[in-house]
Design a protein around this motif. Sequence first.
Motif, PDB file in Angstrom:
ATOM      1  N   ARG A 258      -8.387  30.780 -23.215  1.00 37.08           N
ATOM      2  CA  ARG A 258      -9.102  29.799 -22.319  1.00 37.08           C
ATOM      3  C   ARG A 258     -10.558  30.195 -22.013  1.00 37.08           C
ATOM      4  NH1 ARG A 258      -7.108  31.212 -16.098  1.00 37.08           N
ATOM      5  NH2 ARG A 258      -7.392  33.653 -16.443  1.00 37.08           N
ATOM      6  N   HIS A 259     -11.343  29.310 -21.582  1.00 34.56           N
ATOM      7  CA  HIS A 259     -12.792  29.627 -20.943  1.00 34.56           C
ATOM      8  C   HIS A 259     -13.668  30.068 -22.130  1.00 34.56           C
ATOM      9  CE1 HIS A 259     -10.683  30.396 -16.971  1.00 34.56           C
ATOM     10  NE2 HIS A 259     -10.510  29.247 -17.181  1.00 34.56           N
ATOM     11  N   MET A 260     -13.473  29.688 -23.204  1.00 32.16           N
ATOM     12  CA  MET A 260     -14.328  30.091 -24.618  1.00 32.16           C
ATOM     13  C   MET A 260     -14.293  28.956 -25.467  1.00 32.16           C
ATOM     14  SD  MET A 260     -12.223  33.335 -26.332  1.00 32.16           S
ATOM     15  CE  MET A 260     -13.434  32.968 -27.677  1.00 32.16           C
TER      16      MET A 260
ATOM     17  N   GLN B 290     -14.513  24.783 -24.459  1.00 33.92           N
ATOM     18  CA  GLN B 290     -13.568  25.741 -23.828  1.00 33.92           C
ATOM     19  C   GLN B 290     -12.572  24.886 -23.272  1.00 33.92           C
ATOM     20  OE1 GLN B 290     -15.966  27.768 -21.121  1.00 33.92           O
ATOM     21  NE2 GLN B 290     -15.541  26.417 -19.355  1.00 33.92           N
TER      22      GLN B 290
ATOM     23  N   ASP C 201      -9.637  24.950 -20.169  1.00 34.50           N
ATOM     24  CA  ASP C 201      -9.317  25.617 -18.873  1.00 34.50           C
ATOM     25  C   ASP C 201      -7.537  25.584 -18.793  1.00 34.50           C
ATOM     26  OD1 ASP C 201     -11.814  25.965 -18.159  1.00 34.50           O
ATOM     27  OD2 ASP C 201     -12.049  23.898 -16.979  1.00 34.50           O
ATOM     28  N   ASP C 202      -6.963  26.021 -17.907  1.00 39.72           N
ATOM     29  CA  ASP C 202      -5.550  25.852 -17.690  1.00 39.72           C
ATOM     30  C   ASP C 202      -5.282  24.408 -17.680  1.00 39.72           C
ATOM     31  OD1 ASP C 202      -6.390  28.430 -17.405  1.00 39.72           O
ATOM     32  OD2 ASP C 202      -4.944  28.721 -15.865  1.00 39.72           O
TER      33      ASP C 202
ATOM     34  N   GLU D 278      -4.459  33.113 -21.430  1.00 36.04           N
ATOM     35  CA  GLU D 278      -5.071  34.252 -21.887  1.00 36.04           C
ATOM     36  C   GLU D 278      -4.179  34.987 -23.320  1.00 36.04           C
ATOM     37  OE1 GLU D 278      -7.604  36.329 -20.743  1.00 36.04           O
ATOM     38  OE2 GLU D 278      -7.816  34.494 -19.633  1.00 36.04           O
TER      39      GLU D 278
ATOM     40  N   THR E 143      -1.540  31.969 -15.088  1.00 34.02           N
ATOM     41  CA  THR E 143      -1.950  31.353 -16.065  1.00 34.02           C
ATOM     42  C   THR E 143      -0.963  31.688 -17.369  1.00 34.02           C
ATOM     43  OG1 THR E 143      -4.074  30.834 -17.602  1.00 34.02           O
ATOM     44  CG2 THR E 143      -3.424  33.119 -17.299  1.00 34.02           C
TER      45      THR E 143
END
Length: 230
Positions: A37-39, A78, A80-81, A104, A185
Motif C-alpha cells: 500500500r501507499h506507493m 498507490q 490504500d487499505d 504491508e 492492515t
Amino acid sequence: MTSNCPLSFAILLLTSTMAIADVKLPSIFSDHMVLQRHMEIPVWGWASPGEKVTVSIAGQVKETIADKSGKWMVKLDQLDDTNAMTMVVSAKNTIEIKDVLAGEVWLCAGQSNMEMALGGARDSAKEISSADFPTMRTFKVEHSSQSAPAEDCTGKWIVCSPSTAGKFSAAAFFFGREIRQRLKTPIGLVNASWGGTLIEAWTSLEKNTTIPEFKAITAILAQYSDPKLD
C-alpha cells in the motif's frame, strides 16, 4: 499415417505460437496476493513483442506496449487499505487475479530459523487452532537452484487459517501477526528461505569475487556458472 504428419505439425506449431503470444505474469501475481500500500505498484510480465497490455484494478486502468523482447511493465497508482479486489490483465488473452488486498508486504528470507514451519514450533497446536487471519497471507518460494538471477519462481499465495497456518514460516507468522495487530492492515509475507544454505549462495558471484577470503569458493562456483556447462 504419413499423410497426417504435415497437419499434425501445423497444429502443433499453431498451438505453440498461441502459447507464446499469451500475456503471462510472474507467479507472485496470483490469487490472494497482497500488494504494498501507499506507493506506486509495479506490475510486469511477458507478451508478444509490440503487443498492447492493459492492467486494471480498483478503478485504475494502465496500458503499455511490450518491448522487442516481449517484456512489459506498468505502475499502478498507490492503493490504500481496501476490501478484496480483482486485477485484470488483458492482451490477446485475459488473466483475472482474485481476492487481492493492499497492505504491508515483507520479504522473509534466511536459513533454517526462517524456514521452520509453525507446525514445528512450541505450542504449535494452540497457535494453529487460533490462526484465523484471512487478511494475512504468505507466498512460499519453492526451492530452485539457479546459476543466475531468475525472472520468475514457483510458488503460490496461501491465506492464513487453522487449516493452512501450520505451513507458514513460524518466524514470519509471529512477526506478521504482531504487525497486523498493530497496524490493522493486511499483511503479505514472501517466504524465500532455504535451510542450511551458505551465505555465498545468497550473494552474486560478481560480488563474491571481490572478497579475497572467498577466492577458493568463487573459483568453484564459477565452474558451475559457466554457460558451456548448462
